[in-house]
Design a protein around this motif. Sequence first.
Motif, PDB file in Angstrom:
ATOM      1  N   CYS A  12       9.357  -1.720  14.938  1.00  0.00           N
ATOM      2  CA  CYS A  12       8.060  -1.984  14.312  1.00  0.00           C
ATOM      3  C   CYS A  12       7.133  -2.718  15.272  1.00  0.00           C
ATOM      4  CB  CYS A  12       8.260  -2.810  13.045  1.00  0.00           C
ATOM      5  SG  CYS A  12       9.118  -1.944  11.703  1.00  0.00           S
ATOM      6  N   THR A  13       7.694  -3.656  16.017  1.00  0.00           N
ATOM      7  CA  THR A  13       6.877  -4.389  16.990  1.00  0.00           C
ATOM      8  C   THR A  13       6.359  -3.460  18.077  1.00  0.00           C
ATOM      9  OG1 THR A  13       8.222  -6.360  16.571  1.00  0.00           O
ATOM     10  CG2 THR A  13       6.858  -6.366  18.552  1.00  0.00           C
ATOM     11  N   ALA A  14       7.203  -2.498  18.500  1.00  0.00           N
ATOM     12  CA  ALA A  14       6.809  -1.581  19.569  1.00  0.00           C
ATOM     13  C   ALA A  14       5.639  -0.695  19.156  1.00  0.00           C
ATOM     14  CB  ALA A  14       7.998  -0.719  19.976  1.00  0.00           C
ATOM     15  N   LEU A  15       5.445  -0.509  17.841  1.00  0.00           N
ATOM     16  CA  LEU A  15       4.327   0.313  17.382  1.00  0.00           C
ATOM     17  C   LEU A  15       2.982  -0.404  17.494  1.00  0.00           C
ATOM     18  CD1 LEU A  15       5.916   1.951  14.206  1.00  0.00           C
ATOM     19  CD2 LEU A  15       5.646   2.949  16.482  1.00  0.00           C
ATOM     20  N   LEU A  16       3.020  -1.696  17.797  1.00  0.00           N
ATOM     21  CA  LEU A  16       1.788  -2.464  17.932  1.00  0.00           C
ATOM     22  C   LEU A  16       1.520  -2.933  19.350  1.00  0.00           C
ATOM     23  CD1 LEU A  16       1.950  -4.751  14.752  1.00  0.00           C
ATOM     24  CD2 LEU A  16       0.579  -2.682  15.067  1.00  0.00           C
ATOM     25  N   SER A  17       2.439  -2.662  20.271  1.00  0.00           N
ATOM     26  CA  SER A  17       2.284  -3.198  21.622  1.00  0.00           C
ATOM     27  C   SER A  17       2.955  -2.267  22.622  1.00  0.00           C
ATOM     28  CB  SER A  17       2.909  -4.596  21.713  1.00  0.00           C
ATOM     29  OG  SER A  17       2.931  -5.069  23.040  1.00  0.00           O
ATOM     30  N   ILE A  36      -0.010   2.512  17.298  1.00  0.00           N
ATOM     31  CA  ILE A  36      -0.679   3.097  16.143  1.00  0.00           C
ATOM     32  C   ILE A  36      -2.155   2.696  16.128  1.00  0.00           C
ATOM     33  CG2 ILE A  36       1.451   3.122  14.794  1.00  0.00           C
ATOM     34  CD1 ILE A  36       0.460   0.658  13.323  1.00  0.00           C
ATOM     35  N   ASP A  37      -2.939   3.498  15.440  1.00  0.00           N
ATOM     36  CA  ASP A  37      -4.375   3.241  15.339  1.00  0.00           C
ATOM     37  C   ASP A  37      -4.606   2.226  14.222  1.00  0.00           C
ATOM     38  OD1 ASP A  37      -7.083   3.258  15.427  1.00  0.00           O
ATOM     39  OD2 ASP A  37      -7.338   5.312  14.689  1.00  0.00           O
ATOM     40  N   THR A  38      -4.755   0.967  14.591  1.00  0.00           N
ATOM     41  CA  THR A  38      -4.938  -0.086  13.588  1.00  0.00           C
ATOM     42  C   THR A  38      -6.335  -0.066  12.969  1.00  0.00           C
ATOM     43  OG1 THR A  38      -5.518  -1.619  15.383  1.00  0.00           O
ATOM     44  CG2 THR A  38      -3.228  -1.607  14.639  1.00  0.00           C
ATOM     45  N   ARG A  39      -7.216   0.776  13.482  1.00  0.00           N
ATOM     46  CA  ARG A  39      -8.550   0.873  12.898  1.00  0.00           C
ATOM     47  C   ARG A  39      -8.548   1.680  11.612  1.00  0.00           C
ATOM     48  NH1 ARG A  39     -11.421   3.418  17.992  1.00  0.00           N
ATOM     49  NH2 ARG A  39      -9.499   4.641  17.739  1.00  0.00           N
ATOM     50  N   ASP A  40      -7.459   2.410  11.372  1.00  0.00           N
ATOM     51  CA  ASP A  40      -7.361   3.231  10.173  1.00  0.00           C
ATOM     52  C   ASP A  40      -6.638   2.444   9.079  1.00  0.00           C
ATOM     53  OD1 ASP A  40      -7.631   6.063   8.986  1.00  0.00           O
ATOM     54  OD2 ASP A  40      -5.515   5.600   8.660  1.00  0.00           O
ATOM     55  N   ARG A 164     -15.350  -2.784   9.676  1.00  0.00           N
ATOM     56  CA  ARG A 164     -15.141  -3.856   8.709  1.00  0.00           C
ATOM     57  C   ARG A 164     -13.912  -3.581   7.847  1.00  0.00           C
ATOM     58  NH1 ARG A 164     -19.336  -7.362   8.513  1.00  0.00           N
ATOM     59  NH2 ARG A 164     -21.329  -6.667   9.403  1.00  0.00           N
ATOM     60  N   GLN A 165     -13.747  -2.342   7.424  1.00  0.00           N
ATOM     61  CA  GLN A 165     -12.569  -1.991   6.634  1.00  0.00           C
ATOM     62  C   GLN A 165     -11.291  -2.155   7.458  1.00  0.00           C
ATOM     63  OE1 GLN A 165     -13.273   1.987   5.223  1.00  0.00           O
ATOM     64  NE2 GLN A 165     -14.638   1.326   3.573  1.00  0.00           N
ATOM     65  N   ALA A 166     -11.358  -1.756   8.728  1.00  0.00           N
ATOM     66  CA  ALA A 166     -10.184  -1.898   9.590  1.00  0.00           C
ATOM     67  C   ALA A 166      -9.827  -3.369   9.782  1.00  0.00           C
ATOM     68  CB  ALA A 166     -10.446  -1.236  10.943  1.00  0.00           C
ATOM     69  N   LEU A 167     -10.837  -4.186  10.012  1.00  0.00           N
ATOM     70  CA  LEU A 167     -10.592  -5.618  10.210  1.00  0.00           C
ATOM     71  C   LEU A 167     -10.017  -6.248   8.945  1.00  0.00           C
ATOM     72  CD1 LEU A 167     -10.918  -7.804  12.356  1.00  0.00           C
ATOM     73  CD2 LEU A 167     -13.174  -8.305  11.409  1.00  0.00           C
ATOM     74  N   LYS A 168     -10.515  -5.838   7.806  1.00  0.00           N
ATOM     75  CA  LYS A 168      -9.996  -6.361   6.544  1.00  0.00           C
ATOM     76  C   LYS A 168      -8.544  -5.927   6.334  1.00  0.00           C
ATOM     77  CE  LYS A 168     -10.929  -6.433   1.565  1.00  0.00           C
ATOM     78  NZ  LYS A 168     -11.825  -5.953   0.472  1.00  0.00           N
ATOM     79  N   GLY A 169      -8.224  -4.676   6.683  1.00  0.00           N
ATOM     80  CA  GLY A 169      -6.852  -4.190   6.531  1.00  0.00           C
ATOM     81  C   GLY A 169      -5.875  -4.913   7.440  1.00  0.00           C
ATOM     82  N   ILE A 170      -6.295  -5.179   8.679  1.00  0.00           N
ATOM     83  CA  ILE A 170      -5.416  -5.882   9.620  1.00  0.00           C
ATOM     84  C   ILE A 170      -5.173  -7.313   9.161  1.00  0.00           C
ATOM     85  CG2 ILE A 170      -5.246  -6.774  11.969  1.00  0.00           C
ATOM     86  CD1 ILE A 170      -6.645  -4.298  12.950  1.00  0.00           C
ATOM     87  N   LYS A 171      -6.226  -7.992   8.722  1.00  0.00           N
ATOM     88  CA  LYS A 171      -6.062  -9.372   8.255  1.00  0.00           C
ATOM     89  C   LYS A 171      -5.181  -9.433   7.012  1.00  0.00           C
ATOM     90  CE  LYS A 171     -10.319 -11.287  10.190  1.00  0.00           C
ATOM     91  NZ  LYS A 171     -11.610 -11.966   9.890  1.00  0.00           N
ATOM     92  N   SER A 172      -5.304  -8.419   6.143  1.00  0.00           N
ATOM     93  CA  SER A 172      -4.448  -8.380   4.952  1.00  0.00           C
ATOM     94  C   SER A 172      -2.981  -8.173   5.344  1.00  0.00           C
ATOM     95  CB  SER A 172      -4.913  -7.263   4.019  1.00  0.00           C
ATOM     96  OG  SER A 172      -4.055  -7.137   2.909  1.00  0.00           O
ATOM     97  N   ALA A 173      -2.749  -7.280   6.304  1.00  0.00           N
ATOM     98  CA  ALA A 173      -1.374  -7.057   6.769  1.00  0.00           C
ATOM     99  C   ALA A 173      -0.814  -8.309   7.431  1.00  0.00           C
ATOM    100  CB  ALA A 173      -1.347  -5.884   7.749  1.00  0.00           C
ATOM    101  N   LYS A 174      -1.628  -8.984   8.224  1.00  0.00           N
ATOM    102  CA  LYS A 174      -1.192 -10.222   8.885  1.00  0.00           C
ATOM    103  C   LYS A 174      -0.840 -11.286   7.859  1.00  0.00           C
ATOM    104  CE  LYS A 174      -2.814 -13.730  12.171  1.00  0.00           C
ATOM    105  NZ  LYS A 174      -2.817 -14.853  11.198  1.00  0.00           N
ATOM    106  N   THR A 175      -1.625 -11.390   6.804  1.00  0.00           N
ATOM    107  CA  THR A 175      -1.345 -12.383   5.766  1.00  0.00           C
ATOM    108  C   THR A 175      -0.042 -12.070   5.045  1.00  0.00           C
ATOM    109  OG1 THR A 175      -3.715 -12.751   5.453  1.00  0.00           O
ATOM    110  CG2 THR A 175      -2.247 -13.465   3.686  1.00  0.00           C
ATOM    111  N   ASN A 176       0.182 -10.788   4.727  1.00  0.00           N
ATOM    112  CA  ASN A 176       1.409 -10.400   4.033  1.00  0.00           C
ATOM    113  C   ASN A 176       2.641 -10.702   4.866  1.00  0.00           C
ATOM    114  OD1 ASN A 176      -0.015  -9.470   1.819  1.00  0.00           O
ATOM    115  ND2 ASN A 176      -0.154  -7.372   2.583  1.00  0.00           N
TER     116      ASN A 176
END
Length: 223
Positions: A12-17, A36-40, A164-176
Motif C-alpha cells: 500500500c505504501t508503494a502505491l503512494l511513493s 496512483i493518481d491521488t487527484r481522483d 479542491r475535491q482531490a485535496l479534500k479526498g486526500i485530507k479525508s484519507a489522511k484523517t482516517n
Amino acid sequence: DMWRRRALMQCCTALLSMMPQDRIHIPWQVKVLGVIDTRDVKTMEAFLHLRDLCKDWGSFYSLRCTFFVNAFTVVTACLLAALLACIQFELYDHITKSILLAALVNPALLLLCIVQLAVLGEGVNSTSGRLSMLLQRHASAITESALGLGLKEGDECPEDTLLRQALKGIKSAKTNISLDQDSVKLLGQRCGIGILTALYALPVYVAMRVRDLCEARPQLCTL
C-alpha cells in the motif's frame, strides 16, 4: 503471519511513493506499478478500501497465531517460574539436567521469536504514520499545482473544482488513517521495539539465578 502483514502494508505504501525505501520487501508485480493518481477522488476511496482489506486480510489466522503464542508464553513462563522457585528456595534435588535444559531452551526460543515479531510488528504499525506523511506530500503537491495554475479562492473553473475535491479526498484519507488505532499487538501490548524495553531485565535476572545454581551444583551445568 507478520511477514504477510508487513508485505501487504508495504504494498500500500508503494502505491503512494516511488522512493526506494518504500519499495523494499514487496513483490515485483507491485514494483512495476506506478504511483496512483491521488487527484481522483474515486481512486482515493478505492485506496482506502484496499488498505482496510490488506489490514484485515487473514484476521482469523492472525487470531489463531496470537492464541498459540500466548499459550506457549504461559507454559514457558510457568516452567521458568518453577525453575527460579527451586533455585530461590535451594530445592536443587528437584532440578535435573533435562528440566534445566527445557527451562532455558524454551525461553530462549520464545525470546528470539519475540525479538523478530517486535521488529516486524514495528514495520507494520509504523505504516500508518508513513502513509499519513506520504498523503500530506501529495496534498502539498496539489496545493502547489493550484498555485502554479494561478487559481484563486473564488474561482469556479473545472480545474479548481477538481483540485479542491482531490485535496479534500486526500485530507479525508489522511484523517482516517491517522485515527486508526487498531495496531498489531503482541502479548497484549503494541507490537514494536518498545516491547523489548519491558523485557530486557528478565533475561539478565534469569542468567544471574542460573549462575547461582551452577555455583551451588556444578554438575548440573556440565555435560
